[in-house]
Design a protein around this motif. Structure first.
Motif, mmCIF file in Angstrom:
data_model
loop_
_atom_site.group_PDB
_atom_site.id
_atom_site.type_symbol
_atom_site.label_atom_id
_atom_site.label_comp_id
_atom_site.label_asym_id
_atom_site.label_seq_id
_atom_site.Cartn_x
_atom_site.Cartn_y
_atom_site.Cartn_z
ATOM 1 N N ASP A 15 0.658 -1.198 0.057
ATOM 2 C CA ASP A 15 0.077 0.072 -0.011
ATOM 3 C C ASP A 15 1.071 1.498 -0.058
ATOM 4 O OD1 ASP A 15 -2.173 -1.719 0.066
ATOM 5 O OD2 ASP A 15 -2.732 -1.058 2.052
ATOM 6 N N TYR A 16 2.097 1.056 0.161
ATOM 7 C CA TYR A 16 3.186 2.339 0.193
ATOM 8 C C TYR A 16 3.321 2.909 -1.219
ATOM 9 C CZ TYR A 16 4.747 1.729 4.891
ATOM 10 O OH TYR A 16 4.925 1.390 6.075
ATOM 11 N N LEU A 17 2.695 1.935 -2.225
ATOM 12 C CA LEU A 17 2.940 2.545 -3.722
ATOM 13 C C LEU A 17 2.091 3.548 -3.885
ATOM 14 C CD1 LEU A 17 2.809 -0.989 -5.995
ATOM 15 C CD2 LEU A 17 4.580 0.785 -5.775
ATOM 16 N N THR A 18 2.530 4.177 -4.688
ATOM 17 C CA THR A 18 1.542 5.519 -5.118
ATOM 18 C C THR A 18 0.826 5.255 -6.292
ATOM 19 O OG1 THR A 18 3.470 6.607 -6.373
ATOM 20 C CG2 THR A 18 3.261 7.111 -3.930
ATOM 21 N N VAL A 19 -0.101 6.130 -6.511
ATOM 22 C CA VAL A 19 -0.762 6.066 -7.700
ATOM 23 C C VAL A 19 0.027 6.423 -9.069
ATOM 24 C CG1 VAL A 19 -2.872 6.908 -9.354
ATOM 25 C CG2 VAL A 19 -3.066 6.795 -6.730
ATOM 26 N N GLN A 20 0.916 7.132 -8.772
ATOM 27 C CA GLN A 20 1.893 7.443 -9.964
ATOM 28 C C GLN A 20 2.694 6.166 -10.084
ATOM 29 O OE1 GLN A 20 4.887 10.371 -8.939
ATOM 30 N NE2 GLN A 20 4.971 11.268 -11.153
ATOM 31 N N ALA A 21 3.168 5.469 -9.099
ATOM 32 C CA ALA A 21 4.240 4.360 -9.329
ATOM 33 C C ALA A 21 3.291 3.111 -9.933
ATOM 34 C CB ALA A 21 4.632 3.833 -7.941
ATOM 35 N N ILE A 22 2.248 3.258 -9.655
ATOM 36 C CA ILE A 22 1.124 2.016 -10.229
ATOM 37 C C ILE A 22 1.132 2.285 -11.681
ATOM 38 C CG2 ILE A 22 -1.067 0.873 -10.543
ATOM 39 C CD1 ILE A 22 -1.324 1.454 -7.390
ATOM 40 N N ASP A 23 0.912 3.627 -12.052
ATOM 41 C CA ASP A 23 0.870 3.860 -13.289
ATOM 42 C C ASP A 23 1.740 3.747 -14.483
ATOM 43 O OD1 ASP A 23 -2.051 4.709 -13.346
ATOM 44 O OD2 ASP A 23 -1.360 6.949 -13.128
ATOM 45 N N ALA A 24 3.179 4.087 -13.767
ATOM 46 C CA ALA A 24 4.351 3.885 -14.337
ATOM 47 C C ALA A 24 4.743 2.340 -14.453
ATOM 48 C CB ALA A 24 5.409 4.414 -13.367
ATOM 49 N N LEU A 51 3.569 -6.603 -8.558
ATOM 50 C CA LEU A 51 3.181 -6.857 -9.999
ATOM 51 C C LEU A 51 1.646 -7.549 -10.300
ATOM 52 C CD1 LEU A 51 6.619 -7.000 -11.764
ATOM 53 C CD2 LEU A 51 5.188 -5.181 -12.015
ATOM 54 N N GLU A 52 1.965 -8.653 -9.536
ATOM 55 C CA GLU A 52 0.564 -9.386 -9.672
ATOM 56 C C GLU A 52 -0.494 -8.630 -9.064
ATOM 57 O OE1 GLU A 52 1.125 -13.221 -7.459
ATOM 58 O OE2 GLU A 52 2.914 -13.383 -8.761
ATOM 59 N N ARG A 53 -0.443 -7.873 -8.260
ATOM 60 C CA ARG A 53 -1.673 -7.234 -7.763
ATOM 61 C C ARG A 53 -1.881 -5.835 -8.511
ATOM 62 N NH1 ARG A 53 -2.003 -4.516 -1.784
ATOM 63 N NH2 ARG A 53 -3.678 -3.136 -2.001
ATOM 64 N N PHE A 54 -1.016 -5.058 -8.948
ATOM 65 C CA PHE A 54 -0.983 -3.999 -9.680
ATOM 66 C C PHE A 54 -1.204 -3.977 -11.180
ATOM 67 C CE2 PHE A 54 -0.064 -2.766 -5.307
ATOM 68 C CZ PHE A 54 -1.160 -2.244 -4.685
ATOM 69 N N GLU A 138 12.869 8.629 -16.137
ATOM 70 C CA GLU A 138 11.833 9.361 -15.616
ATOM 71 C C GLU A 138 11.704 8.731 -14.045
ATOM 72 O OE1 GLU A 138 6.768 9.410 -15.503
ATOM 73 O OE2 GLU A 138 7.839 8.788 -17.233
ATOM 74 N N VAL A 139 11.715 9.444 -12.809
ATOM 75 C CA VAL A 139 11.992 9.024 -11.629
ATOM 76 C C VAL A 139 10.575 9.187 -10.852
ATOM 77 C CG1 VAL A 139 13.268 9.387 -9.377
ATOM 78 C CG2 VAL A 139 14.203 9.551 -11.698
ATOM 79 N N ILE A 140 10.371 8.393 -10.396
ATOM 80 C CA ILE A 140 8.873 8.442 -9.455
ATOM 81 C C ILE A 140 9.403 8.106 -7.737
ATOM 82 C CG2 ILE A 140 6.595 7.375 -9.199
ATOM 83 C CD1 ILE A 140 7.257 7.814 -12.051
ATOM 84 N N PRO A 141 8.977 9.048 -7.051
ATOM 85 C CA PRO A 141 9.286 8.981 -5.700
ATOM 86 C C PRO A 141 8.683 7.878 -4.748
ATOM 87 C CG PRO A 141 8.005 10.899 -6.124
ATOM 88 C CD PRO A 141 8.286 10.250 -7.429
ATOM 89 N N GLY A 142 9.342 7.496 -3.828
ATOM 90 C CA GLY A 142 8.483 6.546 -2.963
ATOM 91 C C GLY A 142 8.481 6.580 -1.751
ATOM 92 N N VAL A 143 7.848 5.726 -0.826
ATOM 93 C CA VAL A 143 8.036 6.072 0.742
ATOM 94 C C VAL A 143 9.181 5.431 1.218
ATOM 95 C CG1 VAL A 143 6.727 5.340 2.718
ATOM 96 C CG2 VAL A 143 5.370 6.045 0.754
ATOM 97 N N SER A 144 10.006 6.027 1.621
ATOM 98 C CA SER A 144 11.161 5.446 2.291
ATOM 99 C C SER A 144 11.210 4.914 3.729
ATOM 100 C CB SER A 144 12.353 6.685 2.526
ATOM 101 O OG SER A 144 13.457 6.307 3.221
ATOM 102 N N ALA A 145 11.983 4.082 3.861
ATOM 103 C CA ALA A 145 12.129 3.464 5.320
ATOM 104 C C ALA A 145 12.015 4.328 6.314
ATOM 105 C CB ALA A 145 13.505 2.537 5.505
ATOM 106 N N VAL A 146 12.673 5.765 6.011
ATOM 107 C CA VAL A 146 12.573 6.672 7.067
ATOM 108 C C VAL A 146 11.381 7.211 7.417
ATOM 109 C CG1 VAL A 146 13.472 9.097 7.555
ATOM 110 C CG2 VAL A 146 14.908 7.392 6.098
ATOM 111 N N GLN A 147 10.401 7.266 6.240
ATOM 112 C CA GLN A 147 8.985 7.822 6.726
ATOM 113 C C GLN A 147 8.278 6.871 7.368
ATOM 114 O OE1 GLN A 147 9.862 8.463 3.060
ATOM 115 N NE2 GLN A 147 9.255 10.742 2.664
ATOM 116 N N ALA A 148 8.665 5.479 6.993
ATOM 117 C CA ALA A 148 7.840 4.216 7.393
ATOM 118 C C ALA A 148 8.196 4.086 8.987
ATOM 119 C CB ALA A 148 8.176 2.996 6.668
#
Ligand SMILES: C[S@@+](CC[C@H](N)C(=O)[O-])C[C@H]1O[C@@H](n2cnc3c(N)ncnc32)[C@H](O)[C@@H]1O
Length: 253
Positions: A15-24, A51-54, A138-148
């Motif tokens: 669920d940390y995947l962003t909509v932008q990441a899924i689109d990419a 990959l299987e889920r999204f 193209e670079v898509i940001p993600g939720v880092s372990a730091v934020q988690a």
């Protein structure tokens, strides 16, 4: 032109995947899957589940590539050994792009956490472009372990008006964080938090965001031995571990 997507997939929870990441992910023709022993097998299992889920419709190729081993080296040779390792990795990327990525295709790296935090992918691709490789990136940001870590312990990383330091276990072991009021520490294989005593607090998290997540918090003097024990047991059980923590000293008046 070959296109490369560097997609931050978050540090463990799908669920940390962003909509932008899924689109990419849906735009990619192929995914480069790093292969580096037990740890990466665990991380690749998470990538495959995503990959299987999204991207349930499939239609993409998976291309495994071997991450070369880095020559173990202590400071001051550390940077040199990382440089050598990056050169080898760049050669592997060059082969990959030439052999597996056709002109006009889009290849994607599913980068753990955020691509801008302690990850070499972006730097290697940048070096390749500087050396004349024509790549559209193209670079898509993600939720880092730091934020988690911060979210799971419900803590802020900064005190009012103070900076945030994110550093490595190696540097903390060399005393870099001794004078700081707080620091987030990644890549610590030696549990160097044991150098902090007195009133310093630790907020520790392993396998953050995954079903194996472990959280421990308290004064370093009270919980250090527990963290060392729990960490060793978890590492023995899973064959790999990733942990991150924040050290915070009491606020001065
Ligand atoms: C090579 S760095 C990659 C960091 C990643 N790019 C990020 O943004 O989180 C690997 C380090 O990240 C931290 N890390 C990554 N994922 C983690 C997780 N799920 N739980 C705890 N620490 C994690 C650990 O400190 C580990 O040694």
């Amino acid at each position: 032109m070959r296109r490369i997507l560097i997609i931050g997939i978050g540090a463990g929870h799908p669920d940390y995947l962003t909509v932008q990441a899924i689109d990419a992910m849906r735009r990619a023709d192929l995914f480069f899957m790093p292969d580096k022993g037990a740890e990466k097998a665990g991380l690749n299992a998470v990538r495959l589940q995503m990959l299987e889920r999204f991207v349930p419709e499939g239609g993409y190729r998976l291309v495994d590539f071997l991450i070369p081993a880095r020559r173990p080296a202590a400071t001051p040779e550390y940077k040199e050994s990382v440089g050598e390792w990056r050169d080898k990795l760049e050669a592997a990327y060059r082969r990959l792009f030439a052999e597996d990525l056709q002109d006009g295709e889009t290849g994607a790296f599913l980068v753990w956490g955020d691509p801008a935090i302690y990850d070499g992918t972006l730097r290697i691709i940048d070096d390749m472009r500087t050396a004349g490789h024509e790549l559209e990136v193209e670079v898509i940001p993600g939720v880092s372990a730091v934020q988690a870590l911060a979210a799971r312990h419900q803590i802020t990383l900064n005190r009012v008006g103070e900076p945030i330091t994110i550093t490595t276990g190696r540097r903390v072991g060399e005393g870099e964080a001794d004078g700081l009021s707080s620091a987030v520490v990644m890549l610590d294989n030696h549990q160097v938090f044991r150098r902090f005593d007195g009133e310093a607090e630790i907020f520790w998290g392993a396998y953050l965001g995954t079903q194996d997540e472990i959280l421990i918090a308290g004064k370093v003097t009270d919980v250090a031995a527990e963290i060392v024990r729990v960490r060793a047991e978890a590492q023995a059980k899973h064959g790999w571990i990733m942990d991150t923590y924040m050290i915070r000293k009491p606020e001065k008046d």
